[in-house]
Scaffold this motif. Structure first.
Motif, short mmCIF file in Angstrom:
data_model
loop_
_atom_site.label_atom_id
_atom_site.label_comp_id
_atom_site.label_asym_id
_atom_site.label_seq_id
_atom_site.Cartn_x
_atom_site.Cartn_y
_atom_site.Cartn_z
N GLU A 134 0.69 -1.28 0.06
CA GLU A 134 -0.02 0.17 0.10
C GLU A 134 0.80 1.25 0.04
N GLN A 151 -2.17 7.69 -3.75
CA GLN A 151 -2.61 6.54 -2.99
C GLN A 151 -2.86 5.39 -3.99
N ALA A 152 -1.85 4.33 -3.71
CA ALA A 152 -2.10 2.97 -4.45
C ALA A 152 -2.02 1.85 -3.68
N ARG A 153 -2.55 0.78 -4.31
CA ARG A 153 -2.46 -0.61 -3.56
C ARG A 153 -2.29 -1.50 -4.75
N TYR A 154 -1.26 -2.41 -4.63
CA TYR A 154 -1.09 -3.54 -5.45
C TYR A 154 -0.71 -5.01 -4.82
N TYR A 183 -2.04 -3.59 -9.88
CA TYR A 183 -2.76 -2.49 -8.90
C TYR A 183 -4.16 -2.67 -8.80
N THR A 184 -4.67 -2.61 -7.59
CA THR A 184 -6.36 -2.50 -7.55
C THR A 184 -6.58 -1.38 -7.16
N ASP A 185 -5.80 -0.22 -6.60
CA ASP A 185 -6.20 0.93 -6.67
C ASP A 185 -4.98 1.88 -6.98
N ASN A 187 -4.95 6.20 -7.27
CA ASN A 187 -5.60 7.61 -7.36
C ASN A 187 -4.55 8.62 -7.10
N ASN A 201 -7.17 8.63 -12.04
CA ASN A 201 -6.81 7.22 -11.59
C ASN A 201 -6.52 6.56 -12.80
N GLN A 203 -6.84 2.48 -14.28
CA GLN A 203 -7.26 1.33 -14.28
C GLN A 203 -6.60 0.13 -14.73
#
Length: 286
Positions: A134, A151-154, A183-185, A187, A201, A203
């Protein structure tokens, strides 16, 4: 002959520490938003059953790694990295900026190790694992409170091969990791206090990297002081859909404008780590 090898290992350690120090310096020469943060390769160099490897280091945050060889061939490992605080950066054109970070990474997996007849690299290891990362950072130019929030999450899966050698007072190793990240998020937005703002963001951002690394360590009072340097090299960069949302206000009326585009994002990064490592052999080799 053994004495000359020890001298070579000390020289190698000094060189790797120097290069790793450049990678870990607070003032990097390459400006990035730092949304991809691969951690160091796992190179414990196990060689027997009931061997516990413990490591604490600094590299993309403070980290702790544990691994345990539960048979003469198999080992389990887990690692956690926490990166919190302000990092100072210099862009390639000389601008100074800060990155306030609050990131974490957790990963774990299974490994296989064996001995070979190769004199230079008698210890071989292969690992597979997965992790989650994260990213929460805020960057701004020096003296300017306004900047950009990312802000990102993978999640990632990886396979890795190591080769190395341990001597009386030193050790060295080479590693090559293949990492797939999804990556799931993802932004990011600016924080300028004006009449309009932009939120963006990505996708379905993903990528595959090859991560070669070299490590070397020297043992003092039973503790191995280890340095590692490497790089994440992108093997492909698929097109990613980007959506920009522009928000403006007229009085109490909010207006949103959307724009879509495609970008190519390369997942690349420097990898560096300085650590202290310790091994416990619960049953000594006969």
């Amino acid at each position: 002959m053994n004495r000359s090898k020890e001298v070579l290992q000390v020289q190698l350690l000094r060189y790797v520490i120097l290069v790793a120090g450049v990678a870990l310096l607070p003032n990097k020469l390459l400006a990035q938003k730092e949304f991809y943060t691969p951690k160091s390769l796992f190179i414990p160099l196990h060689d027997q059953k009931n061997q516990l490897h413990m490591s604490f280091g600094r590299g993309g945050g403070y980290d702790v790694t544990l691994s345990y060889a539960f048979t003469n061939k198999l080992a389990l490992f887990t690692a956690a990295t926490f990166d919190k605080g302000t990092k100072k950066r210099i862009s390639i054109i000389g601008d100074r900026y800060d990155v306030d970070r609050n990131d974490y990474t957790f990963k774990g997996g299974l490994g296989y190790f064996s001995r070979t007849d190769n004199n230079e690299f008698p210890l071989l290891e292969a690992y597979v694992g997965a992790g989650i990362t994260e990213v929460d950072n805020y960057w701004h130019f020096k003296g300017d409170a306004d900047g950009e929030v990312t802000q990102a999450r993978y999640w990632s899966v990886f396979g890795q091969i190591n080769a190395g050698k341990r001597l009386t007072k030193s050790e060295y190793g080479l590693g090559l990791r293949l990492t797939y990240a999804q990556y799931t998020d993802f932004n990011f937005r600016n924080t300028h206090p004006n009449a309009s703002a932009t939120q963006s963001n990505y996708q379905n951002l993903r990528g595959l990297t090859a991560d070669p690394a070299i490590s070397a360590g020297y043992t003092l009072y039973g503790v191995n002081i280890n340095a590692q340097i490497g790089v994440a090299i992108p093997l492909f960069a698929p097109s990613v859909e980007r959506t920009d949302t522009h928000i403006s206000y007229e009085g109490s009326t909010e207006t949103k404008t959307f724009r879509s585009s495609e970008d190519k994002i390369h997942l690349y990064a420097l990898i560096g780590r300085l650590s202290v490592q310790y091994k416990l052999n619960f049953n000594q080799k006969k």
